[in-house]
Design a protein around this motif. Structure first.
Motif: not given
Length: 483
Positions: A159-184
């Motif tokens: 679930x944490x990987x999905x929230x960040x947008x995929x894999x932790x080594x990918x560019x843009x992982x954990x960006x604010x928009x992804x976290x915000x959409x997960x929270x929403x």
């Protein structure tokens, strides 16, 4: 008279065997499909890319996988004769446990080597199922509760990987928009689950995923390329891209991985049995493993990959409280339709991973809650049960919290050590035998159904109290009239 008979029939039917209205079964079944879809298509995507298949072939591979996955899910939930299907709401799909070994096999032996090893590993599961299923006596409440809790905690990083947008080594992982959409998405699900009732409440995850995807599309374009590249109809064909080849090393490696898959599948079956209030016996475990083995064998014939039960759907059962196995049967039918209608299958890929991750938090957390509830029924006085649970969670979570801890071990051992559920299960069994001794399995140790919610239990007690008071009052009145 007819209504009375129907009511008594509904009362005597166990929740796991209840047949719901078609509309509800479709909605609940679709919810299960959306939860497991990302994990199901990930394995064909990754392995297909690793062996050099073009994008068009990978799409057809995914369609065939969904079709066979649906058929295996139907067999698992309904059961066939006396040796197939555990008759539990269990979703089947490609296992991640064999992902890395298959990619390594594919680089050296190609898709043909993978298919040959998958066929033999399916036969291996069927042959081993009768004696592995007899391990039931090694799963008392202290062991099972620790394992189920470990399953919930171990899949939380997904679930944490999905929230960040995929894999932790990918560019843009954990960006604010992804976290915000997960929270929403999470907030939408919690709001519906808290304030709604009936079907709307039980489909809170489905509604949250749909609303979250629509909101995402308002700010960022959804990728429809895979939908446009998919054909309208596609039926699975045997050996579509490669003829199976049988090599000793790939077969040995994948067969060892299947031991891990069997242990995890049995743990999932017992976790679901706990949630639906049905005692899982040796026969059910054997039939469930037989279905996994047969599904894996058939997948090898279609250049696909090993099957196992999906733990993420266990949390959905706990969250919604819908225990009917026929809901999962509906999921299997939907999966088969998605396999035939390739464009329909590609549409589900549009769900952004952060949106899926927001839903995953509550679903995976409910798996851990089920294990904690079981551990709450364990007696910790004058025994070593506390130490058994501590070792199960402590050792089982090591590969999760420190993923590179076992990188210095030989590759064959890493296949086992990198699975926290596997080493946690083995730790729980061994620790219980060493610290508590060989205690025979008793009927009292069987997993019991969920108790009534506090409000329902209080309401039931209040009703019984009022009835008793009215009865006493009536008796006193009759005695006074006689006097």
């Amino acid at each position: 008279m007819k209504d009375t008979t129907q009511a008594s029939r509904n009362t005597s039917t166990a929740p796991v065997d209840e047949v719901l209205p078609l509309t509800q079964m479709f909605l609940y079944g679709l919810q299960h499909v959306l939860v497991m879809y990302a994990g199901s298509v990930a394995v064909p995507l990754l392995v297909g890319s690793a062996v050099g298949l073009p994008r068009e072939h990978i799409i057809l591979l995914i369609s065939a996988d969904l079709f066979i996955c649906g058929a295996a899910t139907i067999i698992q939930s309904i059961g066939i004769r006396q040796w197939l299907g555990c008759r539990l709401p269990l979703i089947q799909g490609c296992t991640f446990a064999a992902l890395v070994p298959m990619m390594l096999i594919g680089k050296q032996y190609g898709l043909s080597g993978i298919s040959g090893a998958v066929i033999v590993s399916g036969v291996f599961i069927i042959c081993c199922a009768p004696w592995i299923s007899k391990m039931l006596r090694f799963f008392p409440k202290v062991v099972m509760g620790g394992i189920v809790t470990l399953i919930g905690l171990s899949i939380m990083p997904v679930a944490g990987g999905w929230i960040g947008g995929g894999s932790s080594d990918m560019q843009g992982f954990g960006e604010l928009f992804s976290l915000l959409m997960a929270v929403i998405t999470l907030a939408i699900i919690l709001t519906i689950y808290t304030f709604a009732s009936g079907v709307v409440k039980n489909t809170s995850v489905l509604i949250g995923l749909i609303i979250g995807t629509v909101l995402w599309g308002c700010f960022r374009p959804l990728d429809f390329n895979l939908v446009h590249a998919s054909p309208w109809f596609h039926l699975p064909q045997a050996f579509p891209f490669a003829t199976p080849e049988f090599h000793i090393v790939p077969i040995a490696v994948l067969s060892m991985v299947m031991v891990v898959v069997m242990v995890e599948t049995m743990s999932t079956m017992m976790a679901i049995g706990d949630m639906v209030g049905k005692t899982v016996d040796t026969k059910m475990l054997r039939n469930g493993l037989n279905t996994c083995g047969l599904g894996t064998l058939i997948c090898g014939l279609f250049n696909l990959f090993p099957y196992a039960s999906f733990a993420q759907n266990v949390g959905l059962i706990g969250l919604t409280g819908v225990r009917s196995r026929f809901v999962v049967t509906a999921s299997g039918i939907i999966l088969m339709l998605m396999g035939i209608l390739a464009k329909m299958a590609a549409l589900v890929v549009l769900i952004p991973k952060p949106v899926l991750g927001g839903a995953g938090i509550v679903m995976f957390g409910m798996v851990a809650v089920s294990g904690v509830r079981t551990l709450g029924q364990v007696n910790y006085r004058n025994n070593n049960n506390g130490m058994v649970v501590a070792l199960t969670l402590g050792i089982g979570l090591m590969p999760v919290v420190v993923p590179n801890l076992f990188n210095q071990f030989p590759p064959m051992m890493q296949l086992f050590l990198h699975s926290g559920i596997t080493i946690g299960t083995l730790t729980a069994i061994v620790a219980n035998l060493m610290l508590n001794g060989r205690v025979p399995f008793k009927a009292s140790e069987a997993l019991t159904p969920d108790p009534l919610p506090p409000t329902a239990a209080a309401r039931s007690m209040a009703v019984r109290t009022v009835r008793m008071w009215l009865l006493l009052r009536k008796v006193n009145k009759e005695q006074s009239q006689q006097d």
